[in-house]
Design an enzyme around this catalytic site. Structure first.
Site, PDB file in Angstrom:
ATOM      1  N   PRO A   4      -4.989  -6.277   0.956  1.00 44.41           N
ATOM      2  CA  PRO A   4      -5.442  -4.890   0.811  1.00 44.41           C
ATOM      3  C   PRO A   4      -4.807  -4.141  -0.354  1.00 44.41           C
ATOM      4  O   PRO A   4      -3.603  -4.248  -0.618  1.00 44.41           O
ATOM      5  CB  PRO A   4      -5.041  -4.269   2.155  1.00 44.41           C
ATOM      6  CG  PRO A   4      -5.123  -5.414   3.115  1.00 44.41           C
ATOM      7  CD  PRO A   4      -4.621  -6.597   2.346  1.00 44.41           C
ATOM      8  N   CYS A   5      -5.637  -3.344  -1.028  1.00 42.12           N
ATOM      9  CA  CYS A   5      -5.225  -2.607  -2.226  1.00 42.12           C
ATOM     10  C   CYS A   5      -4.653  -1.210  -1.973  1.00 42.12           C
ATOM     11  O   CYS A   5      -3.832  -0.731  -2.772  1.00 42.12           O
ATOM     12  CB  CYS A   5      -6.413  -2.467  -3.184  1.00 42.12           C
ATOM     13  SG  CYS A   5      -7.132  -4.040  -3.705  1.00 42.12           S
ATOM     14  N   PRO A   6      -5.087  -0.486  -0.910  1.00 45.14           N
ATOM     15  CA  PRO A   6      -4.642   0.905  -0.744  1.00 45.14           C
ATOM     16  C   PRO A   6      -3.136   1.128  -0.810  1.00 45.14           C
ATOM     17  O   PRO A   6      -2.713   2.193  -1.298  1.00 45.14           O
ATOM     18  CB  PRO A   6      -5.205   1.281   0.632  1.00 45.14           C
ATOM     19  CG  PRO A   6      -6.454   0.461   0.745  1.00 45.14           C
ATOM     20  CD  PRO A   6      -6.087  -0.862   0.121  1.00 45.14           C
ATOM     21  N   PRO A   7      -2.272   0.191  -0.358  1.00 48.53           N
ATOM     22  CA  PRO A   7      -0.836   0.465  -0.448  1.00 48.53           C
ATOM     23  C   PRO A   7      -0.331   0.674  -1.875  1.00 48.53           C
ATOM     24  O   PRO A   7       0.728   1.276  -2.081  1.00 48.53           O
ATOM     25  CB  PRO A   7      -0.204  -0.792   0.170  1.00 48.53           C
ATOM     26  CG  PRO A   7      -1.241  -1.306   1.106  1.00 48.53           C
ATOM     27  CD  PRO A   7      -2.544  -1.044   0.407  1.00 48.53           C
ATOM     28  N   PHE A   8      -1.090   0.191  -2.880  1.00 48.37           N
ATOM     29  CA  PHE A   8      -0.630   0.261  -4.268  1.00 48.37           C
ATOM     30  C   PHE A   8      -1.549   1.077  -5.170  1.00 48.37           C
ATOM     31  O   PHE A   8      -1.252   1.277  -6.339  1.00 48.37           O
ATOM     32  CB  PHE A   8      -0.512  -1.162  -4.833  1.00 48.37           C
ATOM     33  CG  PHE A   8       0.249  -2.095  -3.945  1.00 48.37           C
ATOM     34  CD1 PHE A   8       1.625  -1.998  -3.838  1.00 48.37           C
ATOM     35  CD2 PHE A   8      -0.407  -3.063  -3.191  1.00 48.37           C
ATOM     36  CE1 PHE A   8       2.342  -2.851  -2.994  1.00 48.37           C
ATOM     37  CE2 PHE A   8       0.292  -3.916  -2.355  1.00 48.37           C
ATOM     38  CZ  PHE A   8       1.673  -3.805  -2.244  1.00 48.37           C
TER      39      PHE A   8
END
Length: 452
Positions: free
Chosen positions: A102-106
């Site tokens: 998943p991309c949202p954390p970064f």
């Protein structure tokens, strides 16, 4: 062409099996298949994306004359031991472990919570690599992971891979350099066992070769009767590559083509980014009041994401919003193929070996590295002095900024000296790496229906 691709996959299926985590609807899967990898297993959280992936993967394997595993795609949280067991694979059995965690954390469009985000699986994927010991690892994520905010996080990843015996490489790749008509930078990590790493070379793209939005969508804009004159005018206006397509999330409603800045860029191309259309413009089409032009269909969005040419044959299952999310969250197949071919050639030890720089000496965050090596706390002034001795020069604001970044992803312990100065030592990495008592479990359960 199709026959040659199928032969390549069949030729390497015994040695180039891939396990793919967070596989989505199959953008990376399709590219890796075209590069000669055969899927042993894929895991995906979203049921609609998983159904799309399974249907298409089984068709590709059948076309290759390869018997698909009965349990080819599993649906659920990839970190849940009830979904699959990584230890069921013998160490070194799999050629490639791949995934688009998943991309949202970064993402710079989000809060950049990093290890505090319940969706963060990057560090866990590194631990998974240590458990399975594939010959190679491929992980892709958003450009935000390359920022200074995550320099300590990246350093921890590199150090762990080094401990596991891998040589790791990071690079920012632009999808448009690989024929994808879209501004889509991706930060890619490739790690290989040393005997293969010396044969790895990053794929070389062709900057400036990607078609424009108008060129790639010309025929699709005409397919429902919109007049040639109107389409020609629209194509002339849509004379650049697209802004980054975003899949959106279950937290933020239906499908549209991105935040305000992206919508402005779409408008300059003559595209109404306020939603996705059910069909191409009809002969009597006129834009709604204030709209710059027609909306795109999911078929058009898929083409902008790289599903065209040799990648055109992919069927998406589900309703419009679900299909849009599947496409928008995908890794462009042409980029995945280029990376897959580079990794394939390294695993087959093709070409001349190259000299490798010892990756353990690669320093993404000197403050992290210094604190990790110290047995006692250091003040900011001591950090500045010790770094200067190694040729790294920082002022106090820069050191404090890096300490603040580290505090988000690590237990940064502070001790007050008699002088009143604070001294810092680096504790545990906060990231989820499989701990039974990690906060990720409660947060994931709490937000499960909104995670995409």
């Amino acid at each position: 062409m199709r026959k040659e691709i199928a032969m390549s996959a069949a030729e390497h299926k015994q040695t180039l099996e891939v396990v793919e985590i967070c596989a989505g609807a199959g953008g990376q899967s399709f590219g890796l298949h075209r590069a000669g990898f055969t899927h042993r297993l894929a895991i995906e959280l979203d049921v609609h994306a998983a159904h799309t992936l399974e249907q298409n993967l089984r068709r590709l394997l059948k076309e290759d004359g390869t018997e698909a595993p009965e349990d080819l795609v599993r649906v659920g949280d990839v970190a849940d031991p009830d979904v699959w067991d990584p230890d069921a694979f013998e160490k070194g059995e799999i050629a490639l472990l791949a995934g688009g965690v998943p991309c949202p954390p970064f993402s710079i469009a989000g809060k950049q919570l990093g290890s505090s985000d319940e969706r963060d699986l990057f560090a866990w994927a590194i631990e998974l690599c240590g458990r399975m010991r594939p010959k190679a690892l491929l992980l892709e994520n958003v450009r935000g992971l390359s920022a200074n905010r995550f320099s300590g996080y990246r350093q921890a990843v590199l150090d762990k891979l080094h401990d596991f015996g891998y040589i790791a490489f990071w690079k920012l790749l632009n999808a448009s350099d690989f024929g994808v008509p879209q501004l889509r930078p991706r930060f890619v990590l490739v790690a290989l066992q040393p005997e293969y790493a010396k044969y790895f070379r990053w794929p070389e793209g062709r900057p400036g070769d990607a078609p424009t939005v108008g060129e790639i969508l010309d025929d699709l804009m005409r397919e429902n009767g919109w007049s040639d004159e109107e389409v020609d005018a629209w194509v002339a206006k849509a004379n650049k590559i697209a802004p980054t397509i975003v899949g959106g999330s279950k937290k933020h409603g239906g499908a549209d083509l991105g935040p305000t800045r992206a919508k402005k860029a779409w408008a300059e191309l003559g595209v109404d980014a306020m939603g996705v259309a059910n069909h191409a413009p009809r002969p009597d089409f006129t834009p709604t009041k204030g709209a710059p032009g027609p909306k795109l269909t999911t078929k058009m969005v898929a083409r902008l994401q790289g599903w065209h040419g040799e990648f055109a044959d992919w069927d998406f299952l589900g309703l419009k919003t679900s299909v849009y999310r599947q496409i928008g969250n995908a890794f462009p197949p042409p980029v995945a193929k280029a990376l897959g071919e580079a990794i394939r050639d390294a695993l087959l030890q093709k070409g001349e070996p190259i000299a490798l720089v010892e990756t353990s000496s690669t320093i993404h965050d000197p403050v992290y590295r210094l604190l990790r090596q110290q047995s006692r706390p250091l003040t900011a002034e001591q950090i500045i002095t010790k770094l200067a001795r190694t040729g790294v020069f920082m002022d106090q604001p820069e050191v404090e900024r890096r300490l603040n970044h580290l505090s988000h992803d690590f237990d940064l312990q502070k001790t007050e000296r008699k002088s009143g100065d604070l001294a810092y030592s680096l504790g545990q990495f906060k990231a989820f790496v499989g701990q039974d008592d990690h906060q990720r479990h409660d947060l994931f359960t709490q937000y499960r229906t909104k995670i995409s």
